[in-house]
Scaffold this active site. Structure first.
Site, PDB file in Angstrom:
ATOM      1  N   CYS A 102      40.118  31.857  42.520  1.00 39.78           N
ATOM      2  CA  CYS A 102      41.511  31.648  42.339  1.00 39.78           C
ATOM      3  C   CYS A 102      41.793  30.881  43.501  1.00 39.78           C
ATOM      4  O   CYS A 102      42.786  30.011  42.654  1.00 39.78           O
ATOM      5  CB  CYS A 102      42.014  32.656  42.393  1.00 39.78           C
ATOM      6  SG  CYS A 102      44.446  33.122  41.880  1.00 39.78           S
ATOM      7  N   CYS A 207      43.025  42.035  40.673  1.00 40.81           N
ATOM      8  CA  CYS A 207      43.815  42.298  40.073  1.00 40.81           C
ATOM      9  C   CYS A 207      44.947  42.821  38.965  1.00 40.81           C
ATOM     10  O   CYS A 207      45.523  43.394  38.659  1.00 40.81           O
ATOM     11  CB  CYS A 207      45.158  40.618  40.547  1.00 40.81           C
ATOM     12  SG  CYS A 207      45.019  39.542  39.187  1.00 40.81           S
TER      13      CYS A 207
END
Length: 391
Positions: A102, A207
């Site tokens: 990410c 997440c």
């Protein structure tokens, strides 16, 4: 400083670290714009998307600080560059690290380019606990020099591990304002200026999974492929699993009907077999040598990182774990690494990233591909060798 960098775009996540980052930038006199990155938009099992709550918190922070806030949608990019790789890795028996990906592909690539080209930023800033050789506000910026990534003041919270795959282009124009603060100091600042997120818990785990179990989440994307659990020492079948993607090396496996606790020792993608070994500290789990793909060096201009060199440095493959001394040989043909550790470590895992340090500098990282012999087999070999000598 102000002549070089005036307009700074900061990634606002809805947490305390990015909030205090924005505050410190304002206090220094920069023109600050906040951007909330939406990377995931699929609701969890309760129909809730955490990104919505985080955006509300981010908006409250920016209202309090008088910082304009925009939202940018990177859902497609996250799916293509991070999540699809994660699924592919799990299907192949690897254990990936989506946080490293990410940062590499979203925050320090797509977000960076959006900030510079679309919003007219001179630099970006994030709430990571990290430092660079250019300083927390790029006060030591030199367009003709490479920048180096350095550990933060708070070694317990240091996040250079997750930044170990980012490149020079973005890092040279990134500020890390909280790099010289501890987490406690950051929370104290937030409380003193009345930020709503001062006591908000840190985000942990992956997440997009939410509160559901990992097994339940991953089964929504990868079909189960049952196979046997095999005791690696006896060859006896001790249970049945629902797929390699549910398990990682070193993980405990509660197998009913067995008196001793088992842990994952090896996964075989071709056969679907998962080998397990009894006891947490079984020598089957310990390895001293492993091999990686081509490393990503953050500052490749440093002479000791050239091909053919034997690099003496430190290593970790899990965030927050102690650094271990190692020797890394940089292959001249394929530019891969063979890494020899000072001492064996438990459950070094293919698919994870080996992150290398030289004192406070994070040199970069490489993906772990294969492991050398484990300590069980090495002990067997040493015993055989001693017996041969005796004869």
């Amino acid at each position: 400083m102000m002549k070089k960098f005036k307009n700074v775009v900061v990634g606002i996540s809805g947490g305390v670290d990015s909030a205090v980052t924005a505050y410190l930038l304002k206090k220094k006199g920069f023109n600050v714009t906040g951007v909330f990155m939406k990377n995931w938009d699929i609701p969890d099992e309760l129909g809730h998307c955490t990104a919505d709550t985080d955006f509300e918190d981010a908006q409250k922070v920016c209202n309090k600080l008088d910082v304009p806030l925009t939202q940018v949608n990177f859902v497609k990019e996250y799916w293509n560059f991070v999540f699809s790789d994660l699924i592919s890795d799990y299907e192949s028996g690897y254990t990936p690290n989506p946080d490293i990906l990410c940062n590499r592909y979203i925050k320090f690539n797509h977000f960076f380019r959006h900030a510079i080209h679309e919003l007219g930023a001179d630099a970006i800033a994030t709430g990571h606990y990290a430092n660079t050789s250019f300083g927390p506000y790029l006060e030591n910026y030199n367009k003709d020099a490479n920048v180096q990534l350095l550990q933060s003041k708070d070694k317990r919270k240091d996040q250079t591990f997750f930044l170990s795959q980012i490149d020079q282009l973005a890092l040279k124009k990134t500020m890390f304002p909280i790099g010289n603060f501890t987490k406690m100091e950051v929370r104290d600042i937030a409380k003193n200026i009345g930020l709503n997120v001062a006591s908000k818990p840190d985000s942990t785990g992956i997440c997009f999974i939410g509160k559901r179990s990992f097994h339940k989440f991953i089964s929504e994307y990868i079909p189960d492929k049952p196979g046997p659990f095999i005791d690696i020492e006896t060859g006896r079948k001790v249970g049945v699993h629902q797929g390699l993607h549910h398990w990682t090396l070193g993980q405990g496996a509660r197998l009913g009907g067995n008196l001793k606790p088992y842990f994952i020792a090896r996964k075989e993608p071709k056969t679907g077999i998962i080998y397990v070994a009894a006891e947490h500290d079984n020598p089957f789990f310990y390895t001293q040598i492993f091999f990686t793909n081509e490393p990503h060096w953050i500052d490749p201009s440093q002479s000791f990182l050239k091909k053919g060199n034997l690099l003496q440095c430190q290593f970790r493959f899990q965030h927050g774990k102690p650094l271990i001394n190692c020797s890394a040989y940089i292959d001249t043909k394929y530019n891969h690494l063979m890494v020899n550790l000072e001492k064996p470590l438990r459950a070094i895992t293919p698919g994870q990233y080996a992150v290398f340090y030289l004192n406070d500098q994070c040199l970069g990282s490489a993906r772990i591909l294969n492991l050398g012999p484990n300590m069980y087999h090495l002990n067997e070999f040493n015993e055989f060798e001693q017996e041969s000598i005796a004869v």
